[in-house]
Design a protein around this motif. Sequence first.
Motif, PDB file in Angstrom:
ATOM      1  N   GLY A 106       1.587 -60.306 -33.052  1.00 47.49           N
ATOM      2  CA  GLY A 106       2.102 -59.973 -31.910  1.00 47.49           C
ATOM      3  C   GLY A 106       1.432 -58.683 -31.192  1.00 47.49           C
ATOM      4  N   PRO A 109      -3.203 -56.869 -30.455  1.00 43.16           N
ATOM      5  CA  PRO A 109      -4.069 -56.409 -29.330  1.00 43.16           C
ATOM      6  C   PRO A 109      -3.803 -54.838 -29.443  1.00 43.16           C
ATOM      7  CG  PRO A 109      -2.949 -58.321 -28.872  1.00 43.16           C
ATOM      8  CD  PRO A 109      -2.348 -58.001 -30.015  1.00 43.16           C
ATOM      9  N   GLY A 126      -1.207 -51.353 -22.445  1.00 43.26           N
ATOM     10  CA  GLY A 126      -1.262 -52.673 -22.806  1.00 43.26           C
ATOM     11  C   GLY A 126      -2.854 -52.826 -23.008  1.00 43.26           C
ATOM     12  N   TYR A 128      -6.233 -55.917 -24.048  1.00 42.45           N
ATOM     13  CA  TYR A 128      -6.651 -57.241 -24.145  1.00 42.45           C
ATOM     14  C   TYR A 128      -5.370 -58.302 -23.829  1.00 42.45           C
ATOM     15  CZ  TYR A 128      -9.759 -54.364 -26.861  1.00 42.45           C
ATOM     16  OH  TYR A 128     -10.847 -53.193 -27.142  1.00 42.45           O
ATOM     17  N   ASP A 129      -5.080 -58.229 -22.470  1.00 42.84           N
ATOM     18  CA  ASP A 129      -4.221 -59.177 -22.149  1.00 42.84           C
ATOM     19  C   ASP A 129      -2.645 -59.335 -22.584  1.00 42.84           C
ATOM     20  OD1 ASP A 129      -5.806 -60.121 -20.243  1.00 42.84           O
ATOM     21  OD2 ASP A 129      -6.868 -61.414 -21.447  1.00 42.84           O
ATOM     22  N   CYS A 130      -2.350 -58.045 -23.421  1.00 44.23           N
ATOM     23  CA  CYS A 130      -0.894 -57.980 -23.967  1.00 44.23           C
ATOM     24  C   CYS A 130      -0.396 -56.571 -23.708  1.00 44.23           C
ATOM     25  CB  CYS A 130      -1.046 -58.020 -25.424  1.00 44.23           C
ATOM     26  SG  CYS A 130       0.427 -57.741 -26.388  1.00 44.23           S
ATOM     27  N   GLU A 131       0.777 -56.483 -23.171  1.00 43.85           N
ATOM     28  CA  GLU A 131       1.420 -55.256 -22.703  1.00 43.85           C
ATOM     29  C   GLU A 131       2.695 -55.105 -23.751  1.00 43.85           C
ATOM     30  OE1 GLU A 131       0.442 -54.751 -18.103  1.00 43.85           O
ATOM     31  OE2 GLU A 131       2.199 -55.968 -18.673  1.00 43.85           O
ATOM     32  N   ASP A 134       5.636 -57.664 -23.598  1.00 47.01           N
ATOM     33  CA  ASP A 134       5.524 -58.831 -24.149  1.00 47.01           C
ATOM     34  C   ASP A 134       5.971 -58.902 -25.545  1.00 47.01           C
ATOM     35  OD1 ASP A 134       4.059 -59.567 -21.802  1.00 47.01           O
ATOM     36  OD2 ASP A 134       2.115 -58.916 -22.736  1.00 47.01           O
ATOM     37  N   VAL A 135       6.174 -57.804 -26.105  1.00 45.22           N
ATOM     38  CA  VAL A 135       6.689 -57.660 -27.613  1.00 45.22           C
ATOM     39  C   VAL A 135       7.772 -57.130 -27.665  1.00 45.22           C
ATOM     40  CG1 VAL A 135       4.371 -58.397 -28.740  1.00 45.22           C
ATOM     41  CG2 VAL A 135       4.759 -55.736 -28.075  1.00 45.22           C
TER      42      VAL A 135
END
Length: 290
Positions: A106, A109, A126, A128-131, A134-135
């Motif tokens: 997770g 990125p 964030g 590569y499309d992950c912030e 999100d985790v």
Amino acid sequence: MIIRPKEEMKKHTSFKIGGPAECYVVPENFNELSKLLNFLKNERIITYIIGNGTNLLVGDKGIAGCVIEIGPKLSKITVKGTRITAEAGATLAQVAEIAEQKGLSGLEPLSGIPGTVGGAVVMNAGAYDCEMKDVVESVTAMTRTGESLEYGVEKLGFGYRTSSIEAKKLIVTKVVFNLTPDNKNEIKKRMAEYKVMREKKQPLEYPSAGSIFKRPEKHYAGVLISDCNFAGKNINDAEVSRKHCGFIINKGNATAKDVTRLIELIQNAVLAFYGILLEPEIKMWGKFDK
Ligand SMILES: Cc1cc2nc3c(=O)[nH]c(=O)nc-3n(C[C@H](O)[C@H](O)[C@H](O)COP(=O)(O)OP(=O)(O)OC[C@H]3O[C@@H](n4cnc5c(N)ncnc54)[C@H](O)[C@@H]3O)c2cc1C
């Protein structure tokens, strides 16, 4: 705790820029932090929280007030099942490495973002499309009077490179990540791939504060800046990176004044060409020369 008067902030920022803070304090534990916050509030002393200093531009004339470092002294990491609990001073890289060792996916990125977990939550960092949103499952934070409270992600007002933590004047002390079990070798491979992508695109060989501007809707700041012929444009040692025009790099002795003048030139040009006002992503602290 460590207390340093007139501490040069250029020693604590990835930009290697910034005059002296009136007072720089490094608490050794959260009890000390709580007492310190209470004292500063009672004395009405302006207080700043610094993590790894990778998203900051500090003025050449320094900071009137107290800077508190939440860094390596407050960076314990523990793992239970799929959950990793990190004190706010741990770096994202450290947490990602432990996640990899435990076979938890997770964070790959985000693993190359050079900040602390605390700074990353505040900024909702964030890549590569992950912030972070999100985790992250929950965050423990202190109020300016030293009271500790726990917040679920839904209470933290996460948006693009922002959260409500700053407006609420909270200090992040602990972050719980909830991750997904996966093959360790696959996680390791993905982390290595993201590292290569970062090294290819970003001028990591020079001091900087990462992307200077937020991404405007439907555009990339770096592309707009490049299209306005700013690649390599400089004011003294502050230069728009040729490798990534969204970065301003410090080629040696750049000052905050050089950087802010360059920011203004870029903003004016992009506004005139595209009608888009680029908004700085970096935080600017202290007194700036005009
Ligand atoms: C080479 C480079 C690449 C980068 N790449 C990325 C990227 O891909 N994506 C991205 O989002 N960012 C990126 N950044 C920017 C930066 O690393 C992130 O914003 C990071 O999350 C900042 O963390 P920090 O610990 O350095 O925070 P700092 O710079 O120390 O502080 C940033 C803000 O967070 C606040 N803060 C810090 N710690 C706490 C805490 N414990 N409690 C309350 N407030 C706190 C500060 O007061 C300040 O307002 C990059 C920077 C560099 C130099």
